[in-house]
Design a protein around this motif. Structure first.
Motif, short mmCIF file in Angstrom:
data_model
loop_
_atom_site.label_atom_id
_atom_site.label_comp_id
_atom_site.label_asym_id
_atom_site.label_seq_id
_atom_site.Cartn_x
_atom_site.Cartn_y
_atom_site.Cartn_z
N SER A 132 0.83 -1.20 0.00
CA SER A 132 0.00 0.00 0.00
C SER A 132 0.86 1.26 0.00
CB SER A 132 -0.92 0.01 1.22
OG SER A 132 -0.17 -0.03 2.42
N ILE A 133 2.10 1.15 0.47
CA ILE A 133 3.05 2.27 0.45
C ILE A 133 3.91 2.22 -0.80
CG2 ILE A 133 5.11 3.23 1.57
CD1 ILE A 133 3.87 2.57 4.25
N THR A 134 4.55 1.08 -1.07
CA THR A 134 5.51 1.00 -2.18
C THR A 134 4.85 1.19 -3.54
OG1 THR A 134 5.32 -1.42 -2.25
CG2 THR A 134 7.06 -0.49 -0.87
N ALA A 135 3.58 0.79 -3.67
CA ALA A 135 2.90 0.89 -4.96
C ALA A 135 2.60 2.33 -5.36
CB ALA A 135 1.60 0.08 -4.93
N ARG A 136 2.72 3.24 -4.42
CA ARG A 136 2.40 4.64 -4.71
C ARG A 136 3.54 5.36 -5.44
NH1 ARG A 136 -0.19 7.15 0.67
NH2 ARG A 136 -0.74 8.79 -0.81
N VAL A 137 4.71 4.72 -5.47
CA VAL A 137 5.91 5.35 -6.01
C VAL A 137 6.44 4.52 -7.18
CG1 VAL A 137 8.27 6.08 -5.47
CG2 VAL A 137 6.47 6.30 -3.75
N ASP A 138 6.99 5.18 -8.20
CA ASP A 138 7.59 4.48 -9.32
C ASP A 138 8.63 3.47 -8.80
OD1 ASP A 138 9.72 4.06 -11.45
OD2 ASP A 138 8.29 5.24 -12.61
N PRO A 139 8.63 2.24 -9.33
CA PRO A 139 9.56 1.21 -8.84
C PRO A 139 11.03 1.62 -8.89
CG PRO A 139 7.90 0.22 -10.26
CD PRO A 139 7.70 1.71 -10.34
N THR A 140 11.36 2.59 -9.75
CA THR A 140 12.74 3.09 -9.81
C THR A 140 13.18 3.66 -8.47
OG1 THR A 140 12.40 3.70 -12.13
CG2 THR A 140 14.30 4.68 -11.02
N TYR A 141 12.21 4.14 -7.70
CA TYR A 141 12.51 4.83 -6.45
C TYR A 141 12.08 4.04 -5.22
CZ TYR A 141 12.87 8.35 -10.07
OH TYR A 141 13.18 9.03 -11.23
N VAL A 142 12.01 2.72 -5.39
CA VAL A 142 11.73 1.80 -4.29
C VAL A 142 12.86 0.77 -4.26
CG1 VAL A 142 10.13 0.10 -3.33
CG2 VAL A 142 9.25 2.09 -4.58
N SER A 143 13.33 0.42 -3.09
CA SER A 143 14.43 -0.55 -3.01
C SER A 143 13.99 -1.90 -3.54
CB SER A 143 14.93 -0.70 -1.57
OG SER A 143 14.06 -1.51 -0.82
N GLU A 144 14.96 -2.66 -4.05
CA GLU A 144 14.66 -3.99 -4.57
C GLU A 144 14.07 -4.89 -3.49
OE1 GLU A 144 18.39 -5.25 -6.13
OE2 GLU A 144 18.11 -4.24 -8.06
N GLU A 145 14.47 -4.65 -2.25
CA GLU A 145 13.97 -5.44 -1.13
C GLU A 145 12.62 -4.93 -0.62
OE1 GLU A 145 15.57 -8.11 -0.23
OE2 GLU A 145 17.16 -7.67 -1.68
N GLY A 146 12.19 -3.77 -1.13
CA GLY A 146 10.93 -3.20 -0.70
C GLY A 146 10.97 -2.65 0.72
N ASP A 147 12.19 -2.33 1.20
CA ASP A 147 12.30 -1.88 2.59
C ASP A 147 12.62 -0.40 2.74
OD1 ASP A 147 14.90 -2.05 1.68
OD2 ASP A 147 15.55 -3.52 3.18
N TRP A 148 12.71 0.33 1.65
CA TRP A 148 12.74 1.79 1.72
C TRP A 148 12.07 2.34 0.48
CZ3 TRP A 148 14.99 4.30 -2.32
CH2 TRP A 148 16.10 3.73 -2.95
N VAL A 149 11.60 3.56 0.59
CA VAL A 149 10.88 4.19 -0.50
C VAL A 149 11.28 5.66 -0.56
CG1 VAL A 149 8.89 4.77 0.94
CG2 VAL A 149 8.57 4.51 -1.51
N ALA A 150 11.34 6.20 -1.78
CA ALA A 150 11.63 7.63 -1.94
C ALA A 150 10.45 8.45 -1.44
CB ALA A 150 11.90 7.95 -3.39
N THR A 151 10.75 9.60 -0.86
CA THR A 151 9.72 10.55 -0.48
C THR A 151 9.77 11.81 -1.33
OG1 THR A 151 11.18 11.38 1.27
CG2 THR A 151 9.54 9.72 1.89
N SER A 152 10.90 12.05 -2.00
CA SER A 152 11.05 13.20 -2.90
C SER A 152 12.29 12.97 -3.75
CB SER A 152 11.17 14.51 -2.12
OG SER A 152 12.25 14.46 -1.22
N LEU A 153 12.40 13.74 -4.83
CA LEU A 153 13.54 13.66 -5.74
C LEU A 153 14.32 14.96 -5.69
CD1 LEU A 153 11.96 12.09 -8.97
CD2 LEU A 153 13.07 10.90 -7.08
N ARG A 154 15.63 14.85 -5.92
CA ARG A 154 16.49 16.04 -6.01
C ARG A 154 17.58 15.78 -7.04
NH1 ARG A 154 19.09 15.05 -1.11
NH2 ARG A 154 17.36 15.98 0.02
N GLY A 155 17.95 16.82 -7.76
CA GLY A 155 18.95 16.67 -8.81
C GLY A 155 20.23 17.44 -8.49
N ARG A 156 21.37 16.85 -8.85
CA ARG A 156 22.63 17.57 -8.79
C ARG A 156 22.68 18.58 -9.93
NH1 ARG A 156 24.82 17.59 -4.22
NH2 ARG A 156 26.88 17.95 -5.12
N THR A 157 23.34 19.69 -9.69
CA THR A 157 23.34 20.74 -10.69
C THR A 157 24.64 21.54 -10.60
OG1 THR A 157 22.01 22.58 -11.56
CG2 THR A 157 22.25 22.45 -9.18
#
Length: 335
Positions: free
Chosen positions: A104-129
C-alpha cells in the motif's frame, strides 16, 4: 456505608481502567532524521496534529544517522529513518536493519525509487546541478562536464560540500559508473585545482553570491529558495551535458526499522509523507520534485521529464557503499 464504599471502589477501578486504556491507545514513534530540523519539523508537527501520533525526533547528518543505527542494532529506539539519499538507505538495507514496507506504500511510487527489497521508498527527488555566478560567468565559459572543472581555467573558482550526504552519494555513483581510479583522480585533481570545501549546500550558494567562488555543485533546490526571496539573486544554475554524472538525480527517502515496536504507526508516517499534503510540502516548501503521480513540480523547477532525460543512468539500489566513499574522501584529504 459499605454500599457507598463499594460504589467508590468501582468508580475508582473504572477510572483506572479508562486511564490505562488511554495510555495503551496513545502512540508515539521515534524518528532518526538525516533531513534537517528546518525541513522536517513542520511536517512532523502536521502529522502529529492529523493522526495524534507523537513524533520524537533525533536529527543529525545522514551518514551519522546510518552509523548510529548500525551501532545500536536491535537495541535502537528508532522506529523510522529518514535519509538524504539512497546510498545511506541502501547501506541500512544491506545491514539487514530495515523491514519490508507494505505494498500500500511501495505501490504509490515508481519502482525506480523503491528498493529492490521493498524496505525503503523515496519521499522526494532532487537533482545535482551546476550553480554559477550570473555576474561573473559568461555562458560560453560553462563546463560541458563535471570532469571539466579540473581545467586550470577553473582554478580556485569552484566549491562543493564533501561532508554533505548528497555529495557523498554523488561520489558513490561516480565510483559505480566511472570506477574507483577515475573517481579518486577527479577528487585529487579538484583539490589540486583549488576547490573550496563548504559545510553545506546553502553555503555554496552564498559563497557564489559573495564572490568567494564562481561555480558550485549543490542540489537543485537550494538556489530556488534564494530566488523565491529575491528574483534578482545573482546566481543561476544549469545541467551539464546529457548523461553526465554531474546531473545525477537522487532521492530522499524513508524506511521502518526491523527493531521497531511501533511498526504500524511508523508506516503511517511514511504513508503520510506520500499523501498529497506531504508531497505538496516537499514541492512547495523544500522545492524538491514529487514522487507521486498527480502532484505538479514547483514552477521554478522546469520540466521533471527534461531533468530525468539529462540525468545519467544510476541504479539507486547499487550506491549503498557509503563506507567506501567516506574512506575515499578521507584518503584524499577532503574529510
Amino acid at each position: 456505608m459499605k454500599s457507598a464504599c463499594r460504589t467508590l471502589a468501582l468508580l475508582l477501578a473504572f477510572g483506572l481502567t479508562s486511564a490505562l486504556g488511554n495510555v495503551a491507545i496513545a502512540q508515539e514513534i521515534t524518528v532518526y532524521s538525516g533531513r534537517s530540523k528546518s525541513f522536517m519539523d513542520h511536517l512532523f508537527n502536521a502529522f502529529e496534529k492529523d493522526t495524534g501520533i507523537k513524533v520524537n525526533r533525533v536529527y543529525d547528518k545522514t551518514a551519522a544517522i546510518a552509523l548510529k543505527l548500525k551501532t545500536e542494532g536491535e537495541r535502537s529506539p528508532a522506529d523510522v529513518v529518514l535519509a538524504q539519499d539512497a546510498g545511506a538507505l541502501g547501506s541500512l538495507s544491506d545491514a539487514g536493519l530495515l523491514a519490508p514496507l507494505p505494498e500500500s506504500i511501495t505501490a504509490r511510487v515508481d519502482p525506480t525509487y523503491v528498493s529492490e527489497e521493498g524496505d525503503w521508498v523515496a519521499t522526494s527527488l532532487r537533482g545535482r546541478t551546476l550553480a554559477y555566478s550570473s555576474a561573473r560567468v559568461d555562458e560560453n565559459d560553462l563546463p560541458a562536464s563535471v570532469y571539466d572543472l579540473t581545467d586550470p581555467k577553473y582554478q580556485g573558482r569552484v566549491g562543493f560540500a564533501p561532508g554533505n550526504a548528497s555529495f557523498q552519494a554523488f561520489v558513490t555513483a561516480m565510483r559505480l559508473s566511472e570506477g574507483e581510479e577515475k573517481t579518486k583522480q577527479w577528487l585529487l585533481d579538484m583539490k589540486a585545482n583549488g576547490v573550496k570545501s563548504f559545510p553545506k549546500n546553502t553555503a555554496i550558494i552564498q559563497g557564489i553570491a559573495a564572490g568567494e567562488i564562481d561555480f558550485g555543485l549543490p542540489n537543485h533546490y537550494y538556489l530556488i529558495r534564494f530566488k523565491i526571496s529575491d528574483s534578482k539573486f545573482p546566481v543561476e544554475q544549469t545541467n551539464f551535458e546529457q548523461g553526465d554524472i554531474g546531473n545525477m538525480v537522487n532521492v530522499a527517502g524513508a524506511g521502518v526499522l526491523k527493531s521497531s515496536k511501533n511498526a504500524e504507526a511508523a508506516q503511517k508516517l511514511i504513508d503520510y509523507l506520500l499523501t498529497d499534503k506531504g508531497q505538496h510540502y516537499f514541492v512547495g516548501e523544500i522545492f524538491e520534485y514529487p514522487v507521486v503521480d498527480g502532484v505538479m513540480p514547483h514552477r521554478q523547477h522546469g520540466d521533471l521529464d527534461t531533468k530525468l532525460e539529462q540525468a545519467p543512468e544510476v541504479d539507486l539500489n547499487a550506491i549503498s557503499d557509503l563506507n567506501g566513499t567516506l574512506k575515499l574522501l578521507r584518503e584524499v584529504g577532503l574529510l
